[in-house]
Design an enzyme around this catalytic site. Sequence first.
Site, PDB file in Angstrom:
ATOM      1  N   ALA A 108       0.853  -1.191   0.000  1.00  0.00           N
ATOM      2  CA  ALA A 108       0.000   0.000   0.000  1.00  0.00           C
ATOM      3  C   ALA A 108       0.885   1.236   0.000  1.00  0.00           C
ATOM      4  O   ALA A 108       1.887   1.296   0.720  1.00  0.00           O
ATOM      5  CB  ALA A 108      -0.893   0.007   1.234  1.00  0.00           C
TER       6      ALA A 108
ATOM      7  N   SER B 112       4.332   4.026   3.242  1.00  0.00           N
ATOM      8  CA  SER B 112       3.943   2.822   2.529  1.00  0.00           C
ATOM      9  C   SER B 112       3.999   1.640   3.499  1.00  0.00           C
ATOM     10  O   SER B 112       4.519   1.769   4.609  1.00  0.00           O
ATOM     11  CB  SER B 112       4.916   2.614   1.363  1.00  0.00           C
ATOM     12  N   LYS B 113       3.470   0.528   3.131  1.00  0.00           N
ATOM     13  CA  LYS B 113       3.605  -0.691   3.938  1.00  0.00           C
ATOM     14  C   LYS B 113       3.265  -1.890   3.077  1.00  0.00           C
ATOM     15  O   LYS B 113       2.444  -1.774   2.152  1.00  0.00           O
ATOM     16  CB  LYS B 113       2.650  -0.645   5.134  1.00  0.00           C
ATOM     17  N   GLY B 114       3.869  -3.012   3.367  1.00  0.00           N
ATOM     18  CA  GLY B 114       3.593  -4.218   2.603  1.00  0.00           C
ATOM     19  C   GLY B 114       3.412  -5.401   3.513  1.00  0.00           C
ATOM     20  O   GLY B 114       3.789  -5.361   4.688  1.00  0.00           O
TER      21      GLY B 114
ATOM     22  N   ASP C 149       9.607  -5.788   9.306  1.00  0.00           N
ATOM     23  CA  ASP C 149       8.496  -5.606  10.237  1.00  0.00           C
ATOM     24  C   ASP C 149       8.241  -6.993  10.846  1.00  0.00           C
ATOM     25  O   ASP C 149       9.104  -7.876  10.762  1.00  0.00           O
ATOM     26  CB  ASP C 149       7.261  -5.039   9.503  1.00  0.00           C
TER      27      ASP C 149
END
Length: 476
Positions: A61, A106-108, A149
């Site tokens: 995202a 952002s993050k995945g 993460d």
Amino acid sequence: MKPVNEPSFRESVDLMFNRAVSLMDLPPGLEEKIRVCNATYTVRFGVRLRGKIQTFTGYRAVHSEHMEPVKGGIRFAMGVDQDEVEALAALMTYKCALVEAPFGGSKGGLRIDPRQYDEQELELITRRFAYELIKRDLINPSQNVPAPDMGTGEREMAWIADQYARMNTTDINAKACVTGKPLNSGGISGRVEATGRGVQYALQEFFRHPEDVKKANLSGKLDGKRVIVQGLGNVGYHAAKFLQEEDGCLITGIIERDGALYSETGLDVGAVHEWLVRHGGVAGFPDANCHADGAKVLEEDCDILIPAALEGVINMGNAGNVKAPLIIEAANGPVTAGADKILREKGTVIIPDMYANAGGVTVSYFEWVKNLSHIRFGRMQRRQEEARHDLIIQELERLDHHLGDGWSMSPNFKEKYLKGADELQLVRSGLDDTMRTAYQGMSKIWHERDDVEDLRTAAYIVAIEKVASSYRAKGL
Ligand code: NAD
């Protein structure tokens, strides 16, 4: 069991955002532009494992591109879905703005339980996921730079960096496509422990402000404070270890997946961590009471509660029972918006996630800069700094000799003063400065504005103002 009217993680982030913007004077429509997630890419890919093809689902995202590259971790966990990555991506936007790391958010995530696969299988899966993201520029040194993460660490970041380099053989900045890499693959000293170290620095700074400490109904320094930590993974382990070893805190509770350990006299964090790594859980650890229902220990009496595992663990179902007067959100989103209200009304002080766990992205920023400059921090100036210090020492020694018995340097002064800073010391100094400055910015608004009740709203106001001014300056 969470109550039915409990807001989801993403709704919680939006509710907290809305609370802050209602106290700000933003041009019409800009708040909506900042709040929404710009884009989310969903990928489903197959990997041949154990004689058959297994299909995996992953996301990346991108919340806000007001600065590029955008930045945010990649999570490997079964709970990953679009809502979760979008909430985490939004938090990344605000976090980077708050600590002045020049990135968008952002993050995945990949929906997978990494413990079900061996190293070789995980490498195949990670490389395939990375391939899908790289070919769409969702991993790229100038556009989108992931980091570790939950469920990922240095090993996965090294695979991603190598995958990018194989697909972009002439990109001289290839290593800057991801941070949190091992030192021998372009990483930086101090990145592994950076988020936990940042939690420690955040608490140290909080306890430098007696009026804030008083708001939490606490007094004195960090020394001797009773701490309960949930999640002894990368963030929780390092935070607890540093607080115990360097600040004299007593770690009275450790909560993990399979239960919790509790001891009034304090647990040995290093020993519990060793046990956890060896046995895959905390159950059976000697010298402590073991509770099968770990989450209940969140409600034990303590001075500081550190949720460092996952989101939503303090919710409308248990917030009323949480006794800790101070909560520091090492995890992202551990307190739901509903619980936040209950705790605020009780007078609990919460040091919010967007600030508390920003140590990771701060040191990731240093790593990215190191990769782009192709040189280790301190390499050019360290010996020169030592030589200049040596000049002063020589003068002091001449004075010492001249004055005879009347004056001398303190023991160890020469040794300490002569030593130039290496990369790790510079990273710590940069991280400490970042955590102090960001805290002071938030705390100032908390104190100066009567309509700002808590540190979280103050943090959102600082962050949103920075994102808004960036849009104002460059247009949308
Ligand atoms: P990690 O995978 O290293 O550790 C998570 C730990 O929590 C593990 O020990 C796991 O067993 C434990 N855990 C999982 N479910 C649990 C449960 N229900 N109850 C108790 N313990 C449970 O992950 P991490 O990197 O330490 O991340 C933890 C949190 O910190 C996440 O919210 C993440 O988004 C946030 N965070 C991490 C970083 C980073 O640099 N790694 C940076 C910023 C924020």
